[in-house]
Design a protein around this motif. Structure first.
Motif, PDB file in Angstrom:
ATOM      1  N   ASN A   1       1.025   1.518   6.494  1.00 22.19           N
ATOM      2  CA  ASN A   1      -0.231   1.722   7.106  1.00 22.19           C
ATOM      3  C   ASN A   1      -0.067   2.311   8.707  1.00 22.19           C
ATOM      4  O   ASN A   1      -0.728   3.407   8.872  1.00 22.19           O
ATOM      5  CB  ASN A   1      -1.474   0.711   7.114  1.00 22.19           C
ATOM      6  CG  ASN A   1      -1.594   0.170   5.933  1.00 22.19           C
ATOM      7  OD1 ASN A   1      -1.400   0.990   4.803  1.00 22.19           O
ATOM      8  ND2 ASN A   1      -2.247  -0.974   5.733  1.00 22.19           N
TER       9      ASN A   1
ATOM     10  N   SER B   1       0.592  -1.320  -0.102  1.00 20.87           N
ATOM     11  CA  SER B   1       0.059   0.026   0.013  1.00 20.87           C
ATOM     12  C   SER B   1       0.999   1.352  -0.021  1.00 20.87           C
ATOM     13  O   SER B   1       0.318   2.369   0.265  1.00 20.87           O
ATOM     14  CB  SER B   1      -0.911  -0.150   1.218  1.00 20.87           C
ATOM     15  OG  SER B   1      -0.123  -0.211   2.240  1.00 20.87           O
TER      16      SER B   1
ATOM     17  N   THR C   1       3.196  -3.325   3.926  1.00 20.94           N
ATOM     18  CA  THR C   1       1.699  -3.000   3.987  1.00 20.94           C
ATOM     19  C   THR C   1       1.443  -2.580   5.390  1.00 20.94           C
ATOM     20  O   THR C   1       1.046  -1.349   5.890  1.00 20.94           O
ATOM     21  CB  THR C   1       0.581  -3.558   3.380  1.00 20.94           C
ATOM     22  OG1 THR C   1       0.971  -3.735   2.117  1.00 20.94           O
ATOM     23  CG2 THR C   1      -0.692  -3.060   3.665  1.00 20.94           C
TER      24      THR C   1
ATOM     25  N   GLN D   1       1.747   5.771   8.376  1.00 19.43           N
ATOM     26  CA  GLN D   1       0.691   6.889   7.708  1.00 19.43           C
ATOM     27  C   GLN D   1      -0.347   7.325   9.213  1.00 19.43           C
ATOM     28  O   GLN D   1      -0.571   8.333   9.308  1.00 19.43           O
ATOM     29  CB  GLN D   1      -0.107   6.037   6.640  1.00 19.43           C
ATOM     30  CG  GLN D   1       0.547   6.040   5.620  1.00 19.43           C
ATOM     31  CD  GLN D   1      -0.005   5.155   4.277  1.00 19.43           C
ATOM     32  OE1 GLN D   1      -0.959   4.388   4.590  1.00 19.43           O
ATOM     33  NE2 GLN D   1       0.332   5.294   3.167  1.00 19.43           N
ATOM     34  N   ASP D   2      -0.702   6.273   9.762  1.00 15.89           N
ATOM     35  CA  ASP D   2      -1.693   6.401  11.014  1.00 15.89           C
ATOM     36  C   ASP D   2      -1.053   7.206  11.956  1.00 15.89           C
ATOM     37  O   ASP D   2      -1.711   8.579  12.359  1.00 15.89           O
ATOM     38  CB  ASP D   2      -2.276   5.319  11.574  1.00 15.89           C
ATOM     39  CG  ASP D   2      -3.224   4.422  10.654  1.00 15.89           C
ATOM     40  OD1 ASP D   2      -3.841   5.039   9.697  1.00 15.89           O
ATOM     41  OD2 ASP D   2      -3.431   3.307  10.829  1.00 15.89           O
TER      42      ASP D   2
END
Lengths: 259, 253
Positions: free
Chosen positions: B211, B185, B207, B214-215
């Protein structure tokens, strides 16, 4: 260490064997090196000289037999052996990116010595590297590199020094420099074991010479002693004293199994 | 043996850090490809990529950082290989030091060097419009995950450095690792990928890590994803460490 009456040999090797897969490199090596003497291991390429040095400096384990350095068994007391020795390998083990002085300081620190800076400066002066001390080793000539390499080995004055082909790849002048260092060391009481394929080097330096051939020491004597091994019939045809080269080739050529 | 571990590691670490200080190109070259990818994806492909977030640099940065780490560790393998080839490794091993400090000095150097590369990339990302509301705690979380990821991949690099037969072999192992973020991702959301690719992308470590980062950057709740990310990192670290030790013992029995 030597607490007995008779000075124990600095190095004692008995029945040392080592194989690499199918290759039986060492087939029962025996020799002693007296304290403060220079011992030359002489042999062709692939004879196993480096293997012996690597076992004695605890970088490799033998398959059979025993070896002790400065009274310590290499298998059971490797750290005590490492305290007693210094290894100068076939290729100058110097850090190219550091300066000469930084290399020496590094070794002094790793030997946990006090005043590493002063030790480094002394070593640079002793090996005629004082002017080059602040330059990166990458700019050094082969001879300077080897001198630094040996200087690094002498930091901390270990009682036993291994020199694996110390002059391979050096020009004649640099070679003579190294010889001078080795003589000075032995004069100070350091035991020196050196390997070489140059017969004149062994002839010039060694108190005792061991000839390694087909996995065994097939002759182990002083130069004078080795000269007596030469068949007398041969000397009649030779005008001057036989060189070590003659002896070496004769011994290897004439030697069937055993001595 | 362990008596001098910390002082020996410190001395050897000082040596490796000098190497880096004297050849800063090893830091710069590591940042060039990730920065070029970032430029390419933001200014060339970015307009056509729909991530559902307003700021594509924000979306992209975590994956770019992982690519930088994957390529940066190749230098660790290279430095280790050079030490082994040059004989200085043997010199250290024949000295009365804690032997494990030789490897640990390389490992810590890898953390420092990669850390520097990541700082440069984040600064470039800020110039390109990267913005985050992340507070100190979230930043620490990001740094921690990246450090763990670097540590795991560094031990992979140690395996390569110890067992390589040539310089090319010592560096080549990192290519698949660099490629891994592309099938994740990191650049685009996984939901447009065809079935099998999507299944792979959604269940591979990058991924989960991307993620989570990113969070954290977005100050969103990380949910259970962070545990998946940490589990991947820790298991990779353990496996790589065990294999590296095996490679070490094979080389120095």
């Amino acid at each position: 260490m030597a607490t007995q009456q008779e000075p124990a040999p600095a190095i004692r090797v008995r029945g040392m064997e080592k194989s690499f897969k199918d290759l039986h490199v060492l087939r029962g090596v025996d020799f002693d090196v007296a304290q403060g003497s220079i011992y030359a291991l002489l042999g062709s390429n692939g004879a196993g000289k480096t293997t012996i040095i690597r076992i004695l400096s605890t970088l490799l384990r033998q398959d059979a037999g025993t070896a002790s350095v400065n009274g310590f068994d290499v298998g059971t007391h490797p750290l005590a052996v490492r305290q007693s020795i210094s290894l100068t390998g076939q290729f100058a083990a110097v850090d190219e990116i550091l300066t000469g002085r930084e290399n020496l300081v590094l070794v002094a620190r790793l030997r946990h010595l006090a005043g590493p800076g002063g030790i480094a400066d002394d070593a640079l002066a002793q090996f005629n590297l004082a002017d080059a001390g602040t330059r990166k080793v990458a700019t050094y000539s082969g001879g300077m590199r080897r001198r630094l390499d040996i200087a690094m080995s002498l930091v901390g004055n270990p009682p036993v020094i291994f020199l694996d082909e110390p002059t391979t790849g050096l020009d004649p002048e640099a070679r003579k420099d190294v010889w001078q260092v080795v003589r000075t060391l032995a004069g100070q009481g350091t035991t020196v074991v050196l390997t070489t394929q140059y017969l004149d080097e062994a002839e010039q330096l060694a108190d005792r010479i061991g000839i390694l051939h087909q996995g065994r020491i097939i002759a182990d004597a002083t130069l004078a002693g080795l000269k007596q091994l030469l068949p007398p019939a041969r000397t009649e045809y030779v005008e001057k004293q036989p060189s070590l080269e003659d002896i070496f080739l004769a011994i290897i050529g004439n030697n069937a199994p055993g001595r | 043996m362990a008596t001098h571990f910390f002082s020996d590691t410190k001395v050897l670490l000082g040596r490796s850090l000098r190497h880096i200080a004297r050849s800063p190109d090893t830091i710069i070259t590591v940042t060039i490809t990730p920065i070029a990818l970032m430029l390419l994806f933001v200014y060339v492909f970015g307009g056509a990529i729909s991530t559902g977030t307003g700021n594509y640099v924000n979306y992209l940065l975590p994956g770019i950082l992982l690519i930088a780490i994957a390529s940066g560790i190749a230098y660790t393998a290279f430095r280790l290989f050079t030490d082994l080839q040059g004989g200085i490794f043997d010199r250290f091993h024949s000295m009365p030091i804690a032997r494990s400090s030789v490897l640990w000095a390389h490992v810590i150097t890898s953390l420092v060097a990669n850390g520097l590369s990541l700082v440069i990339i984040v600064l470039v990302a800020l110039l390109m419009g990267f913005r985050t509301p992340a507070g100190p705690l979230a930043w620490m979380g990001v740094a921690g995950i990246l450090a763990l990821f670097t540590l795991a991949l560094t031990w992979v690099a140690v395996i390569a450095g110890l067992s390589a037969k040539s310089v090319d072999g010592a560096g080549g192992f990192s290519y698949p690792l660099i490629f891994l973020p592309f099938i994740s991702s990191a650049f685009v959301p996984t939901d447009t990928m065809p079935g099998p690719v999507r299944a792979f992308a959604e269940n591979q470590p990058v991924t989960a890590i991307v993620n989570t980062i990113q969070d954290l950057f977005a100050e969103r709740p990380v949910g259970s994803g962070i545990w998946v990310a940490l589990a991947w990192c820790v298991s990779a670290l353990v496996v790589a460490y065990v294999l590296a030790m095996a490679a070490y013992r094979k080389r120095f029995p």
